[in-house]
Design a protein around this motif. Structure first.
Motif, PDB file in Angstrom:
ATOM      1  N   GLU A 127      68.121 -15.590 -16.648  1.00  0.00           N
ATOM      2  CA  GLU A 127      68.563 -15.114 -17.958  1.00  0.00           C
ATOM      3  C   GLU A 127      68.101 -13.689 -18.241  1.00  0.00           C
ATOM      4  O   GLU A 127      68.745 -12.966 -18.983  1.00  0.00           O
ATOM      5  CB  GLU A 127      68.051 -16.048 -19.051  1.00  0.00           C
ATOM      6  N   ARG A 128      66.982 -13.304 -17.640  1.00  0.00           N
ATOM      7  CA  ARG A 128      66.396 -11.993 -17.935  1.00  0.00           C
ATOM      8  C   ARG A 128      66.326 -11.080 -16.711  1.00  0.00           C
ATOM      9  O   ARG A 128      65.530 -10.159 -16.660  1.00  0.00           O
ATOM     10  CB  ARG A 128      64.998 -12.199 -18.506  1.00  0.00           C
ATOM     11  N   LYS A 129      67.183 -11.376 -15.746  1.00  0.00           N
ATOM     12  CA  LYS A 129      67.125 -10.674 -14.456  1.00  0.00           C
ATOM     13  C   LYS A 129      67.216  -9.149 -14.603  1.00  0.00           C
ATOM     14  O   LYS A 129      66.420  -8.418 -14.031  1.00  0.00           O
ATOM     15  CB  LYS A 129      68.225 -11.196 -13.532  1.00  0.00           C
ATOM     16  N   ALA A 130      68.166  -8.661 -15.364  1.00  0.00           N
ATOM     17  CA  ALA A 130      68.346  -7.212 -15.503  1.00  0.00           C
ATOM     18  C   ALA A 130      67.143  -6.567 -16.180  1.00  0.00           C
ATOM     19  O   ALA A 130      66.654  -5.519 -15.736  1.00  0.00           O
ATOM     20  CB  ALA A 130      69.618  -6.918 -16.285  1.00  0.00           C
ATOM     21  N   ASP A 131      66.659  -7.184 -17.250  1.00  0.00           N
ATOM     22  CA  ASP A 131      65.493  -6.635 -17.947  1.00  0.00           C
ATOM     23  C   ASP A 131      64.254  -6.643 -17.058  1.00  0.00           C
ATOM     24  O   ASP A 131      63.477  -5.690 -17.059  1.00  0.00           O
ATOM     25  CB  ASP A 131      65.207  -7.422 -19.225  1.00  0.00           C
ATOM     26  N   LEU A 132      64.067  -7.725 -16.320  1.00  0.00           N
ATOM     27  CA  LEU A 132      62.917  -7.814 -15.419  1.00  0.00           C
ATOM     28  C   LEU A 132      63.000  -6.790 -14.297  1.00  0.00           C
ATOM     29  O   LEU A 132      61.984  -6.195 -13.916  1.00  0.00           O
ATOM     30  CB  LEU A 132      62.803  -9.223 -14.840  1.00  0.00           C
ATOM     31  N   ALA A 133      64.198  -6.564 -13.795  1.00  0.00           N
ATOM     32  CA  ALA A 133      64.364  -5.563 -12.739  1.00  0.00           C
ATOM     33  C   ALA A 133      64.048  -4.163 -13.269  1.00  0.00           C
ATOM     34  O   ALA A 133      63.380  -3.375 -12.592  1.00  0.00           O
ATOM     35  CB  ALA A 133      65.783  -5.613 -12.182  1.00  0.00           C
ATOM     36  N   THR A 134      64.488  -3.870 -14.475  1.00  0.00           N
ATOM     37  CA  THR A 134      64.174  -2.579 -15.082  1.00  0.00           C
ATOM     38  C   THR A 134      62.673  -2.420 -15.274  1.00  0.00           C
ATOM     39  O   THR A 134      62.094  -1.381 -14.949  1.00  0.00           O
ATOM     40  CB  THR A 134      64.899  -2.430 -16.431  1.00  0.00           C
ATOM     41  N   LEU A 135      62.045  -3.451 -15.791  1.00  0.00           N
ATOM     42  CA  LEU A 135      60.591  -3.423 -15.994  1.00  0.00           C
ATOM     43  C   LEU A 135      59.850  -3.251 -14.669  1.00  0.00           C
ATOM     44  O   LEU A 135      58.909  -2.455 -14.573  1.00  0.00           O
ATOM     45  CB  LEU A 135      60.146  -4.710 -16.692  1.00  0.00           C
ATOM     46  N   LEU A 136      60.276  -3.962 -13.651  1.00  0.00           N
ATOM     47  CA  LEU A 136      59.658  -3.851 -12.336  1.00  0.00           C
ATOM     48  C   LEU A 136      59.835  -2.445 -11.770  1.00  0.00           C
ATOM     49  O   LEU A 136      58.901  -1.873 -11.202  1.00  0.00           O
ATOM     50  CB  LEU A 136      60.252  -4.891 -11.378  1.00  0.00           C
ATOM     51  N   ALA A 137      61.010  -1.880 -11.945  1.00  0.00           N
ATOM     52  CA  ALA A 137      61.264  -0.521 -11.459  1.00  0.00           C
ATOM     53  C   ALA A 137      60.340   0.482 -12.145  1.00  0.00           C
ATOM     54  O   ALA A 137      59.780   1.373 -11.494  1.00  0.00           O
ATOM     55  CB  ALA A 137      62.725  -0.152 -11.689  1.00  0.00           C
ATOM     56  N   ILE A 138      60.156   0.325 -13.432  1.00  0.00           N
ATOM     57  CA  ILE A 138      59.266   1.222 -14.174  1.00  0.00           C
ATOM     58  C   ILE A 138      57.813   1.000 -13.758  1.00  0.00           C
ATOM     59  O   ILE A 138      57.074   1.956 -13.530  1.00  0.00           O
ATOM     60  CB  ILE A 138      59.432   0.998 -15.693  1.00  0.00           C
ATOM     61  N   GLU A 139      57.436  -0.264 -13.651  1.00  0.00           N
ATOM     62  CA  GLU A 139      56.038  -0.617 -13.357  1.00  0.00           C
ATOM     63  C   GLU A 139      55.571  -0.114 -11.989  1.00  0.00           C
ATOM     64  O   GLU A 139      54.489   0.421 -11.855  1.00  0.00           O
ATOM     65  CB  GLU A 139      55.885  -2.143 -13.430  1.00  0.00           C
ATOM     66  N   VAL A 140      56.392  -0.312 -10.967  1.00  0.00           N
ATOM     67  CA  VAL A 140      55.963   0.026  -9.606  1.00  0.00           C
ATOM     68  C   VAL A 140      56.687   1.227  -9.014  1.00  0.00           C
ATOM     69  O   VAL A 140      56.389   1.612  -7.898  1.00  0.00           O
ATOM     70  CB  VAL A 140      56.112  -1.174  -8.643  1.00  0.00           C
ATOM     71  N   GLY A 141      57.616   1.788  -9.757  1.00  0.00           N
ATOM     72  CA  GLY A 141      58.292   2.979  -9.286  1.00  0.00           C
ATOM     73  C   GLY A 141      59.363   2.731  -8.247  1.00  0.00           C
ATOM     74  O   GLY A 141      59.716   3.623  -7.478  1.00  0.00           O
ATOM     75  N   LYS A 142      59.900   1.529  -8.222  1.00  0.00           N
ATOM     76  CA  LYS A 142      60.985   1.224  -7.284  1.00  0.00           C
ATOM     77  C   LYS A 142      62.315   1.658  -7.893  1.00  0.00           C
ATOM     78  O   LYS A 142      62.431   1.792  -9.104  1.00  0.00           O
ATOM     79  CB  LYS A 142      61.050  -0.278  -7.015  1.00  0.00           C
ATOM     80  N   ILE A 143      63.304   1.830  -7.036  1.00  0.00           N
ATOM     81  CA  ILE A 143      64.636   2.058  -7.573  1.00  0.00           C
ATOM     82  C   ILE A 143      65.171   0.716  -8.077  1.00  0.00           C
ATOM     83  O   ILE A 143      64.737  -0.356  -7.631  1.00  0.00           O
ATOM     84  CB  ILE A 143      65.577   2.694  -6.523  1.00  0.00           C
ATOM     85  N   CYS A 144      66.087   0.777  -9.021  1.00  0.00           N
ATOM     86  CA  CYS A 144      66.566  -0.447  -9.682  1.00  0.00           C
ATOM     87  C   CYS A 144      67.159  -1.458  -8.705  1.00  0.00           C
ATOM     88  O   CYS A 144      66.945  -2.661  -8.856  1.00  0.00           O
ATOM     89  CB  CYS A 144      67.561  -0.107 -10.779  1.00  0.00           C
ATOM     90  N   SER A 145      67.880  -0.991  -7.702  1.00  0.00           N
ATOM     91  CA  SER A 145      68.495  -1.935  -6.766  1.00  0.00           C
ATOM     92  C   SER A 145      67.434  -2.705  -5.978  1.00  0.00           C
ATOM     93  O   SER A 145      67.592  -3.907  -5.722  1.00  0.00           O
ATOM     94  CB  SER A 145      69.455  -1.218  -5.818  1.00  0.00           C
ATOM     95  N   GLU A 146      66.337  -2.060  -5.614  1.00  0.00           N
ATOM     96  CA  GLU A 146      65.250  -2.761  -4.925  1.00  0.00           C
ATOM     97  C   GLU A 146      64.574  -3.757  -5.855  1.00  0.00           C
ATOM     98  O   GLU A 146      64.229  -4.873  -5.449  1.00  0.00           O
ATOM     99  CB  GLU A 146      64.205  -1.773  -4.412  1.00  0.00           C
ATOM    100  N   ALA A 147      64.391  -3.369  -7.103  1.00  0.00           N
ATOM    101  CA  ALA A 147      63.774  -4.265  -8.079  1.00  0.00           C
ATOM    102  C   ALA A 147      64.649  -5.491  -8.304  1.00  0.00           C
ATOM    103  O   ALA A 147      64.147  -6.618  -8.408  1.00  0.00           O
ATOM    104  CB  ALA A 147      63.530  -3.522  -9.388  1.00  0.00           C
TER     105      ALA A 147
END
Length: 63
Positions: A24-44
């Motif tokens: 349900e929160r996949k997109a938001d979690l991916a964005t947060l992960l990208a910000i948190e660890v500096g990954k690109i969104c597709s990797e997150a």
């Protein structure tokens, strides 16, 4: 109560609910992960998908 004391059927339901919440929160979690660890969104997004896949696999083990 410790996790190991929870009956397997109940643990399976908890993990299933976790997988549902991740979906349900996949997109938001991916964005947060990208910000948190500096990954690109597709990797997150791939990492979140892997978490969902692992949760689904574990639920299958509880059946």
């Amino acid at each position: 109560m410790h996790w190991r004391q929870v009956p397997a059927s109940r643990r399976g339901l908890v993990i299933r609910d976790l997988a549902t919440a991740l979906r349900e929160r996949k997109a938001d979690l991916a964005t947060l992960l990208a910000i948190e660890v500096g990954k690109i969104c597709s990797e997150a997004e791939v990492e979140i998908r892997e978490m969902i896949d692992i949760a689904d696999y574990v639920v299958g083990l509880f059946r």
